[in-house]
Design a protein around this motif. Sequence first.
Motif, mmCIF file in Angstrom:
data_model
loop_
_atom_site.group_PDB
_atom_site.id
_atom_site.type_symbol
_atom_site.label_atom_id
_atom_site.label_comp_id
_atom_site.label_asym_id
_atom_site.label_seq_id
_atom_site.Cartn_x
_atom_site.Cartn_y
_atom_site.Cartn_z
ATOM 1 N N ILE A 89 -4.291 -20.327 98.752
ATOM 2 C CA ILE A 89 -3.686 -21.462 99.259
ATOM 3 C C ILE A 89 -3.037 -21.894 97.895
ATOM 4 N N VAL A 90 -3.210 -21.421 96.647
ATOM 5 C CA VAL A 90 -1.574 -21.551 95.101
ATOM 6 C C VAL A 90 -0.687 -20.936 95.481
ATOM 7 N N VAL A 91 -1.246 -19.461 96.610
ATOM 8 C CA VAL A 91 0.177 -18.628 95.370
ATOM 9 C C VAL A 91 0.922 -18.182 96.770
ATOM 10 N N ILE A 92 0.723 -18.435 98.067
ATOM 11 C CA ILE A 92 1.299 -18.411 99.133
ATOM 12 C C ILE A 92 2.673 -19.299 99.558
ATOM 13 N N GLY A 93 1.968 -20.907 99.655
ATOM 14 C CA GLY A 93 2.988 -22.040 99.641
ATOM 15 C C GLY A 93 3.902 -22.039 98.363
#
Length: 210
Positions: A89-93
């Motif tokens: 949830i945190v890293v990809i975007g």
Amino acid sequence: KGQFCAKSLLMMMPRRLFQLFWGLGLYGFSMALMLRANLGLDPWDVLHQGLAPRLGLSFGMTVNLIGAVVLLLWCPMRQRPGIGTVCNIVVIGTAVDLALMMLPTPDGYAMRATWLGAGIVLNGIAGGAYIGAGLGPGPRDGLMTGLCRRTGWPVKWVRTGIEIGVLAIGWMLGGTVGVGTILYAASIGWIVHHALPFFRIDVPQRPAIA
């Protein structure tokens, strides 16, 4: 045996975390390549692109927000997230937004097609890497598996239904649907299938308690 298993799990954790993070980072970079190519996105990114201007957020922050919302849908299905789920949830975007800041818009159809092809291939490799780390599915994958378990429906129908649904909503909101959407749908499963054996980390199983 229990102590040996726990020690082995602990020793493998740095490798698994490293693979998880570079896999997620590469996944975000591959999404940015497909965005810059502007020849069509995968269904979830069509939705993200359509929602971003309406939410007043960047593309990447929209990816993170939708991931968090989808994770909330796990609650009624009693799905349990892992470290990889939260990091997804945190890293990809965040990685998408950083990559978009660095990547120029390619000139000409040939260059755009090259970026699209590279984006799809890298996306599949990245998917194999972060899944192979074995630290928890992404929120969207967990939604699929949770629905399969709760309904008893086969994965192929649940996955297809979700993909068609988000694609239709994203297209109506103005997301980019094109040849890239078709190519992604036709090839991503094959790429992940062949990439996963290279990245799968076999984790020692805890001994059963009699």
